[in-house]
Design an enzyme around this catalytic site. Structure first.
Site, PDB file in Angstrom:
ATOM      1  N   HIS A 216       0.819  -1.217   0.000  1.00 34.72           N
ATOM      2  CA  HIS A 216       0.000   0.000   0.000  1.00 34.72           C
ATOM      3  C   HIS A 216       0.857   1.274   0.000  1.00 34.72           C
ATOM      4  O   HIS A 216       0.340   2.357  -0.285  1.00 34.72           O
ATOM      5  CB  HIS A 216      -0.923   0.029   1.222  1.00 34.72           C
ATOM      6  CG  HIS A 216      -1.898  -1.098   1.280  1.00 34.72           C
ATOM      7  ND1 HIS A 216      -2.761  -1.385   0.254  1.00 34.72           N
ATOM      8  CD2 HIS A 216      -2.141  -2.035   2.245  1.00 34.72           C
ATOM      9  CE1 HIS A 216      -3.494  -2.439   0.583  1.00 34.72           C
ATOM     10  NE2 HIS A 216      -3.126  -2.847   1.779  1.00 34.72           N
ATOM     11  N   HIS A 590      -5.333 -46.254 -29.517  1.00 36.63           N
ATOM     12  CA  HIS A 590      -6.304 -46.583 -30.568  1.00 36.63           C
ATOM     13  C   HIS A 590      -6.950 -47.944 -30.342  1.00 36.63           C
ATOM     14  O   HIS A 590      -7.970 -48.254 -30.970  1.00 36.63           O
ATOM     15  CB  HIS A 590      -5.618 -46.592 -31.943  1.00 36.63           C
ATOM     16  CG  HIS A 590      -5.120 -45.258 -32.394  1.00 36.63           C
ATOM     17  ND1 HIS A 590      -5.922 -44.147 -32.448  1.00 36.63           N
ATOM     18  CD2 HIS A 590      -3.884 -44.868 -32.811  1.00 36.63           C
ATOM     19  CE1 HIS A 590      -5.205 -43.114 -32.891  1.00 36.63           C
ATOM     20  NE2 HIS A 590      -3.961 -43.516 -33.098  1.00 36.63           N
ATOM     21  N   CYS A1015     -41.031  17.516   8.256  1.00 36.10           N
ATOM     22  CA  CYS A1015     -40.782  16.221   8.896  1.00 36.10           C
ATOM     23  C   CYS A1015     -41.949  15.871   9.811  1.00 36.10           C
ATOM     24  O   CYS A1015     -42.409  16.699  10.607  1.00 36.10           O
ATOM     25  CB  CYS A1015     -39.478  16.269   9.690  1.00 36.10           C
ATOM     26  SG  CYS A1015     -39.174  14.788  10.696  1.00 36.10           S
ATOM     27  N   CYS A1018     -40.479  16.030  13.746  1.00 33.07           N
ATOM     28  CA  CYS A1018     -39.992  17.252  14.397  1.00 33.07           C
ATOM     29  C   CYS A1018     -40.487  18.528  13.745  1.00 33.07           C
ATOM     30  O   CYS A1018     -40.265  19.623  14.249  1.00 33.07           O
ATOM     31  CB  CYS A1018     -38.467  17.258  14.443  1.00 33.07           C
ATOM     32  SG  CYS A1018     -37.683  17.331  12.812  1.00 33.07           S
ATOM     33  N   HIS A1042     -34.527  11.499  11.500  1.00 31.52           N
ATOM     34  CA  HIS A1042     -35.775  10.746  11.682  1.00 31.52           C
ATOM     35  C   HIS A1042     -36.037   9.783  10.528  1.00 31.52           C
ATOM     36  O   HIS A1042     -36.697   8.759  10.716  1.00 31.52           O
ATOM     37  CB  HIS A1042     -36.947  11.717  11.852  1.00 31.52           C
ATOM     38  CG  HIS A1042     -36.927  12.405  13.194  1.00 31.52           C
ATOM     39  ND1 HIS A1042     -37.104  13.760  13.350  1.00 31.52           N
ATOM     40  CD2 HIS A1042     -36.719  11.911  14.443  1.00 31.52           C
ATOM     41  CE1 HIS A1042     -37.026  14.077  14.633  1.00 31.52           C
ATOM     42  NE2 HIS A1042     -36.784  12.964  15.315  1.00 31.52           N
ATOM     43  N   HIS A1052     -38.011  -0.107   5.254  1.00 33.10           N
ATOM     44  CA  HIS A1052     -38.195   0.400   3.891  1.00 33.10           C
ATOM     45  C   HIS A1052     -36.858   0.918   3.364  1.00 33.10           C
ATOM     46  O   HIS A1052     -36.225   1.771   3.991  1.00 33.10           O
ATOM     47  CB  HIS A1052     -39.243   1.513   3.878  1.00 33.10           C
ATOM     48  CG  HIS A1052     -40.599   1.038   4.283  1.00 33.10           C
ATOM     49  ND1 HIS A1052     -41.634   1.896   4.632  1.00 33.10           N
ATOM     50  CD2 HIS A1052     -41.113  -0.222   4.395  1.00 33.10           C
ATOM     51  CE1 HIS A1052     -42.705   1.190   4.938  1.00 33.10           C
ATOM     52  NE2 HIS A1052     -42.422  -0.084   4.805  1.00 33.10           N
ATOM     53  N   CYS A1068     -28.514  -1.006   0.012  1.00 30.61           N
ATOM     54  CA  CYS A1068     -27.344  -1.048  -0.875  1.00 30.61           C
ATOM     55  C   CYS A1068     -26.283  -0.036  -0.474  1.00 30.61           C
ATOM     56  O   CYS A1068     -25.157  -0.103  -0.942  1.00 30.61           O
ATOM     57  CB  CYS A1068     -27.762  -0.756  -2.325  1.00 30.61           C
ATOM     58  SG  CYS A1068     -28.723  -2.070  -3.087  1.00 30.61           S
TER      59      CYS A1068
END
Length: 1097
Positions: A216, A590, A1015, A1018, A1042, A1052, A1068
Site C-alpha cells: 500500500h 487406438h 418532517c 420534528c 428521523h 423500507h 445497498c
C-alpha cells in the site's frame, strides 16, 4: 499425415482407420476393425510401395535434419545448470516493533511467531537456504520513494510516543514505533537479498517472511500498515542492478495494492496483476482505481490488471479461474524474467479482515501455476494475513510448493461463482485490445441457459466453508518413476524397415534421458506382463485370446511384447513414487475393446486406469489427457459411459479426414448415458498447430474442466507426433511447450501424474520432448517459452466449439463477456484523509487555483473548459462533478477518494496549528433552489464560495455517507504546529443503475407529493426525505435523523431527497437511478420547480 485424408475409397478408409501407413492389401482379408491389419501377410512390394517407402525415408530424414538444426539454437542440455534450493529470509529483528497505543492492532509480532512455529513443526526451515536480512539503502528505496519521505520516516526513530501517534494519524490505517523505520528497511532489504540470490543463480526461488507489509505504500505516503513498498523497490532494483527488462508482480492480498499499481501504471516493463476484495468500492482502500476498468495509462495501458471481487466468501475456484483465464495467458505473452508476489494471506478462510474462503491448498495451487513462468524465478514477499492459524498454514503451503512438494488436492474445488465470472469477464473485455492471446474466436458463444435454475439454486445464500483441513505431504522413496524394458525393442516390422512405429523410438528416448542425467534422477521400476484379469478390464476375452495365439508365430512375438507394454505402467501406481514416465511401445490409445487399431494392440492407458481404480478400492476419479496428434478412439469408447474417468483429447481432426477418420473425434462427441460430458474433444482442423494453440486450450478449456473435476490421478497419453518435425502430425509443438503442458497438469491430483508414450515418429523430437516432460516431472521449472505468434484463428474456433458443447456440463467454462450490471462505482460512504502528496504516474488532472487544469504527469495547465474526462466505463454510467473553488490553494495536487464513491482530486494541506480544527466541508449537489436540470447543464463549472456554504450543503455528503459520524467525514487531519489551508476538490458520484430493492417502491399516493411538507416527527423544513414505500416524510441524518430511524423500524429501503431529488437505498448504501424511479422523480420535480424533468438519460 495428409495422404490418408485424401483417400476416398471404403477399403482404404478401413485400412487407414487401423493403420494410417500400412501398405494396401486385400480388403477381404482385413476385418472391419483391422484386427490383423495385414500385419501378418507377406507379399511382393509393388512399384508404388517401393516409391512410397523411399519418399517416407526421405521425408523422415529431412524432417529430422531440420529439427536438429532448429534444436541447436536451444539450450536443452541444462543438467549442469539446473538450479535447486528455495531461499528463505526470516529475521527475528522484524518483530521488534508494535503499536504502542493499541495492543489489539492486527499487524503485530504474533503474526510471525505463528508462522515460525508452523515452519519449524513441519521441518521446512531446515529444507530451505536461509539468508540473513539486510538493510535497504536509501538509494535503493529512492527507486520508488522520495528522499524527503524517506528522511521523514528516518526521523521517527527519535520521536516519542505522542509525536509518533500524531504523525501516524496523518496517514490512513498505520501506526509508528521507534523501530518501524529499521524494520521496514530490513523488510525491503530482505526481498532485495532474494532478488540477488535468484537472479545470481544461487537458488531457484524464495520467500521473504517479513513485516511490516509494503504494497500500500506510495511514493511519499504511508498507507495501510505499510511504510516502504518492498515488491515495487525489488522490481526496480532487479531492473537496475540485474538488467531485467520485464517483471511480473502478482498481488493476491485481499486488499488492492494501490501503492504498487500507482508506481508502475505508466510502465510497460512491469506487469501488475491484483486480485482483491472490492465490493463496488465499499472495501478498503475504497478506490475506483481498484476496479477492472483501470488498466494503466499512456504506454502502460494494458499492463495493469485488476480482478475485483464484489462479494465475500470467494473460494479457491474463483482465484484459480482468474489465473487460468487471464493471468497466465497474459503472462506468457508478456514473458517476464522475474515474478514477484505480494503474498498476503488475508484472503484465507477465517481471516477477520478478508472474509474470503480460499484455503492454503488453493494458494499452493496459485504458487505452482506461477512457478511455470520466468524459468521458475519466483519470489514471494509476505503482506497481510491476520488469522494466525490460516496465515501460518498458508505460508507453509506456499513454501512446500516452492520446495517442489505436490499441491494438496482441493477439498471443494467446484467452479467460479457467478460474481467471479462477471468480474473476470469484465476484466477480459477491458484487456482484450492489448493482448493478442486474449482475443476470442470470431464465433461468438451462444447463451446457454440450460441448468441455470440449478446454478442459481446452488448459489443461494452465503456459502458455508468447511473447517480448514489438516494438510499432509507424502514422504516418498523417489519423486519420479521410470519404466523401460529393452525387450520392447523386439517388436518390429520385418518387411517394412521404414514403418514409423520402429524400435528405435524408445531406445533413442532412453539414450537421451541418460545423456542428460535424467534417467539417473528417476527411480527405475521393474517391469512385468499385465495379467489376463487386468487386460480383461478393458478388452474382451475373445480378443485377448486371439492375440495370445499370435505369440506362437515365430516372425515376431507379438502377444508377449504387447502384453508387457500394457503391464509396465502398473508399477507406476505404487506409493513409492509421486509421478512417472513409461517409455513403452507399441502405443495403445487406438486399441478398441475387441480390435487392434493404429499400431495399437492393448490400450495401455485404459488398462492402467482400471488397475488404479481396482487397487484404490473405489471409483477413483481419473483424468486422461490425450495429446497425441491422433484421436484416441479406443480410450474414448472404453470410458464413454463412465463418469469416473474424464477423457480429454486434443488432436488433428481435419473435419473427419485425419486418422482415425469419421466423426468419433468431433467436438460434438461428449460421452453417453452417465458419462455424458466426460468425453471432451478439441478437434484441430488443420496443420501447424503449435505451443500457443495448445496453451490456449489448456487455459480456456482443459484446466478449468480438470480443476472442476478434481481428479485423484492424471494419466497422459503422451504421443509426441504433434511435435515440430514429426512426419505424420504436421504440427509445431516444441519440447518447451510439452514441458509447460506437463507442469500445468502437475498441480492436479496431489501431483500424481503418469506420462505413457504413445505416438511420435521423429526420433529427435520425441527424445527432446520426453526429456523436457521428464524434467518437469522431476520438479525442474519449465524452460522459458517464447510464443512466436498468438493462437491461430482456426485453433480458437476449435476451442470455442468445444466450449460451446460442454458449457452445459461444466460451469467453469461459463466465463464470457457480460455487462457489468453492478457498475464500476463505489456505493458506500468513503472518506479519505488528505495526506502528503504521493507521486504516481496517472492521467489524473486537477483544478489549479486559477481555474486551469493541472496534468499530473507534466504539471502543465490547460483550460478547465477544454478538459474531457474519459474512462473505460464512461458509456455505462454518467458522472456528476461539482467544482469547489477556494480563494487560496497550496502547492501540488494529490488524488483522494471521497464520499459515496466520489473521486476527490485536491491540493495537499498547508500545515496548521494543533489548536485549529480542520473543516469537514464536503459538498455534493446544490442548494434546494437550484433546478437539477440547470445543475446538470453546469456540471464542473458551478462555483460555490466556501465562505458561504450552508449547513444543508455540508450535510448532503453526510447523508450519502449513511451512518458516517461527522468526525469520520473529515477530509483533513491536523499534524504538527501548522494549519491546513483551503482545499480545491472535485467530487464524482455515480449512482447504481439498478438495485434489488426497487420492488419496494410503492404506488404514488393519489394526492401526489408535496416537497414542502415538513418532517412528520420534528416539523423541520430542512433537508427532508420521502419514503418511497409508505410516502411518509422525515428529516435527514444531520437534522434529527428521523428518516434513518424510520428505516430502522420499517425496513423500507428507498428514499427520495426533497433537496436534490436523488434516490438513496439504505440496504445497498448507494444512490440509485433507474427507470422505475422516473415517475416519482418527475412528479417531485414538477411540484418543486413547476416544470417537467428533463430526461437526459
Amino acid at each position: 499425415m495428409t495422404s490418408t485424408g485424401q483417400d476416398s475409397t471404403t477399403t482404404r478408409q478401413r485400412r487407414s482407420r487401423h493403420n494410417p501407413h500400412s501398405p494396401p492389401h486385400d480388403s477381404s482379408v482385413t476385418s472391419k476393425r483391422g484386427v490383423k491389419k495385414g500385419a501378418l501377410l507377406h507379399s511382393s512390394p509393388s512399384l508404388a510401395e517401393v516409391k512410397k517407402k523411399g519418399r517416407m525415408k526421405k521425408l523422415s530424414q529431412a524432417a529430422e535434419q531440420d529439427l536438429i538444426v532448429g534444436l541447436q539454437g536451444l539450450d536443452l542440455n541444462l543438467e549442469a545448470k539446473t538450479l535447486s534450493g528455495t531461499g528463505l529470509v526470516f529475521d527475528e529483528q522484524l518483530n521488534e516493533f508494535h503499536c504502542l497505543w493499541d495492543d489489539s492492532f492486527p499487524e503485530c509480532p504474533e503474526r510471525l511467531h505463528a508462522i515460525k512455529e508452523q515452519l519449524i513443526q513441519e521441518g521446512l526451515v531446515d529444507r530451505c537456504v536461509s539468508f540473513q536480512a539486510r538493510f535497504a539503502e536509501k538509494e535503493e528505496l529512492m527507486l520508488v520513494h522520495s528522499l524527503e519521505y524517506i528522511d521523514l520516516m528516518e526521523t521517527t526513530q527519535y520521536m516519542n510516543e505522542g509525536e509518533l501517534r500524531i504523525l501516524a494519524d496523518t496517514y490512513d490505517s498505520v501506526y509508528l514505533h521507534p523501530n518501524s523505520y529499521t524494520c521496514a528497511c530490513l523488510a525491503s532489504g530482505s526481498v532485495l537479498r532474494l532478488v540477488d540470490a535468484v537472479l545470481g543463480n544461487e537458488i531457484r526461488n524464495g520467500m521473504a517472511i517479513i513485516r511490516p507489509p509494503g504494497h500500500h505504500a506510495q511514493h511519499s505516503l504511508m498507507d495501510g500498515y505499510c511504510m516502504f513498498n518492498h515488491v515495487a523497490v525489488a522490481a526496480r532494483y532487479a531492473q537496475k542492478k540485474h538488467a531485467i527488462q520485464r517483471v511480473l508482480i502478482v498481488d493476491w492480498d485481499v486488499h488492492h495494492g494501490q501503492g504498487t499499481q500507482f508506481a508502475f501504471d505508466q510502465d510497460p516493463s512491469v506487469l501488475y496483476f491484483s486480485i482483491h476484495r472490492y465490493e463496488q468500492g465499499r472495501f478498503w482502500p475504497h478506490l475506483k482505481a481498484s476496479n477492472w476498468s483501470t488498466i494503466g495509462f499512456g504506454r502502460g495501458q494494458g499492463y495493469t490488471i485488476n480482478v475485483p471481487w464484489n462479494q465475500v466468501g470467494m473460494r479457491d475456484a474463483d482465484y484459480i479461474a482468474a489465473f487460468l483465464h487471464l493471468l497466465l495467458p497474459v503472462a506468457l505473452e508478456f514473458q517476464p524474467q522475474l515474478v514477484l508476489v505480494a503474498a498476503g494471506f488475508d484472503a484465507l478462510q477465517g481471516d477477520p479482515k478478508g472474509e474470503m474462503a480460499a484455503t492454503p491448498a488453493g494458494l499452493a495451487q496459485l504458487t505452482h501455476l506461477l512457478m511455470g513462468l520466468a524459468g521458475g524465478k519466483l519470489i514471494l514477499s509476505l503482506e497481510g494475513g491476520y488469522n494466525f492459524r490460516s496465515l501460518a498454514e498458508g505460508v507453509s503451503a506456499s513454501l512446500h510448493t516452492l520446495l517442489g512438494d505436490p499441491c494438496p488436492i482441493l477439498e471443494s474445488p467446484g467452479a467460479p461463482c457467478r460474481s467471479a465470472q462477471a468480474s473476470l469477464s469484465c476484466a477480459l473485455e477491458a484487456l482484450e485490445p492489448f493482448w493478442e492471446v486474449l482475443v476470442r474466436s470470431a464465433e461468438t458463444l451462444e447463451e446457454d441457459f440450460l441448468e441455470e435454475e440449478n446454478v442459481e439454486k446452488e448459489e443461494e445464500g452465503p456459502w458455508q466453508p468447511p473447517a480448514l483441513p489438516i494438510l499432509t505431504w507424502p514422504v516418498l522413496q523417489a519423486r519420479t518413476g521410470l519404466v523401460y524394458d529393452q525387450r520392447m525393442m523386439g517388436h518390429y516390422n520385418l518387411w517394412d524397415n521404414y514403418h514409423p512405429e520402429m524400435p528405435q523410438r524408445v531406445f533413442r528416448i532412453m539414450r537421451r534421458l541418460e545423456e542428460l542425467g535424467l534417467a539417473g534422477r528417476c527411480l527405475t521400476l521393474p517391469t512385468r506382463p499385465a495379467t489376463d484379469a487386468e487386460l480383461l478390464t478393458c478388452h474382451s476375452a475373445e480378443y485377448v485370446g486371439r492375440l495370445r495365439a499370435t505369440a506362437k508365430m515365430k516372425t515376431r512375438e507379438l502377444h508377449r511384447e504387447a502384453v508387457r507394454a500394457g503391464g509396465l505402467i502398473c508399477f507406476l501406481l505404487l506409493p513409492q513414487v509421486l509421478n512417472g514416465a513409461a517409455v513403452v511401445r507399441p502405443p495403445g490409445h487406438h486399441a478398441e475393446r475387441d480390435a487392434a487399431c493404429g499400431f495399437c494392440f492393448f490400450n495401455s492407458v485404459a488398462v492402467a486406469a482400471r488397475h488404479a481404480q481396482a487397487i484404490s478400492g473405489h471409483a477413483l476419479r481419473i483424468l486422461i489427457v490425450d495429446w497425441d496428434v491422433h484421436h484416441g478412439n479406443g480410450t474414448q469408447h472404453i470410458f464413454e459411459e463412465d463418469p469416473s474417468v474424464l477423457y480429454i483429447s486434443l488432436h488433428r481432426y481435419d473435419h473427419g479426414t485425419f486418422f482415425p477418420m469419421g466423426d468419433e473425434g468431433a467436438s460434438s462427441q461428449m460421452g453417453r448415458a452417465a458419462g455424458t460430458g466426460f468425453t471432451v474433444n478439441v478437434a484441430w482442423n488443420g496443420p501447424r498447430v503449435g505451443d500457443a494453440d495448445y496453451l490456449a486450450a489448456w487455459h480456456r478449456l482443459v484446466l478449468p474442466i480438470a480443476y472442476e473435476f478434481n481428479p485423484e490421478l492424471v494419466l497422459v497419453s503422451a504421443g509426441f507426433d504433434a511435435a515440430r518435425g514429426d512426419p505424420l502430425g504436421g504440427c509445431q509443438v516444441s519440447p518447451e511447450g510439452y514441458a509447460h503442458l506437463t507442469h500445468l497438469l502437475m498441480g492436479l491430483a496431489n501431483g500424481r501424474i503418469i506420462l505413457i508414450l504413445e505416438g511420435g515418429y521423429n526420433l529427435t523430437s520425441i527424445s527432446e520432448s520426453m526429456a523436457a516432460c521428464t524434467r518437469s516431472l522431476l520438479g525442474d521449472p519449465p524452460p522459458l517459452l517464447t510464443l512466436a505468434r498468438p493462437p491461430l484463428s482456426g485453433a480458437l474456433a476449435s476451442i470455442t466449439e468445444t466450449i460451446q458443447v460442454h458449457r452445459r456440463y461444466w460451469r467453469s467454462l461459463r466465463v464470457m463477456k457480460v455487462e457489468d450490471k453492478e457498475g464500476p462505482s463505489s456505493s458506500k460512504s468513503i472518506t479519505r484523509k488528505v495526506t502528503p502528496p504521493a507521486h504516481r504516474g496517472s492521467a489524473v488532472r486537477m483544478t489549479a487555483p486559477d481555474g486551469n487544469i493541472l496534468d499530473a504527469d507534466t504539471g502543465k495547465a490547460t483550460s478547465a473548459s477544454s478538459v474531457e474526462v474519459s474512462t473505460p466505463d464512461q458509456a455505462k454510467s454518467e458522472t456528476a462533478v461539482v467544482a469547489l473553488n477556494q480563494d487560496q490553494a497550496s502547492d501540488a495536487p494529490t488524488r483522494e477518494e471521497a464520499v459515496g464513491g466520489a473521486e476527490v482530486i485536491q491540493t495537499p494541506p498547508a500545515l496548521r496549528t494543533d489548536s485549529q480544527t480542520p473543516p469537514a466541508s464536503s459538498v455534493q449537489g446544490a442548494t434546494a433552489q437550484i433546478s437539477p436540470s440547470k445543475l446538470t447543464e453546469s456540471l464542473g463549472t458551478l462555483d460555490l464560495n466556501s465562505e458561504a456554504q450552508s449547513p444543508e450543503e455540508e450535510r448532503l455528503l453526510g447523508e450519502a455517507a449513511e451512518g458516517q459520524h461527522r468526525d469520520h467525514s473529515m477530509l483533513i487531519q491536523s499534524f504538527g504546529d501548522h494549519a491546513v489551508g483551503d482545499q480545491v476538490a472535485f467530487y464524482a458520484v455515480t449512482p447504481l443503475p439498478w438495485c434489488p430493492h426497487l420492488v419496494a417502491v410503492g404506488p404514488i399516493p393519489e394526492s401526489g407529493l408535496d416537497v414542502t411538507q415538513p418532517c412528520q416527527d420534528c416539523g423541520t423544513l430542512r433537508e427532508n426525505w420521502v419514503c418511497l414505500s409508505c410516502y411518509q416524510v422525515y428529516c435527514g441524518r444531520y437534522v434529527s435523523a428521523h428518516m434513518l430511524q424510520h428505516h430502522g423500524v420499517s425496513g423500507h429501503p428507498l428514499v427520495l431527497s426533497y433537496v436534490d431529488l436523488s434516490t438513496w437505498c439504505y440496504d445497498c448504501e448507494a444512490y440509485v437511478h433507474h427507470q422505475a424511479l422516473l415517475d416519482v422523480k418527475s412528479l417531485a420535480h414538477q411540484n418543486k420547480f413547476g416544470e417537467d424533468m428533463p430526461h437526459s438519460h
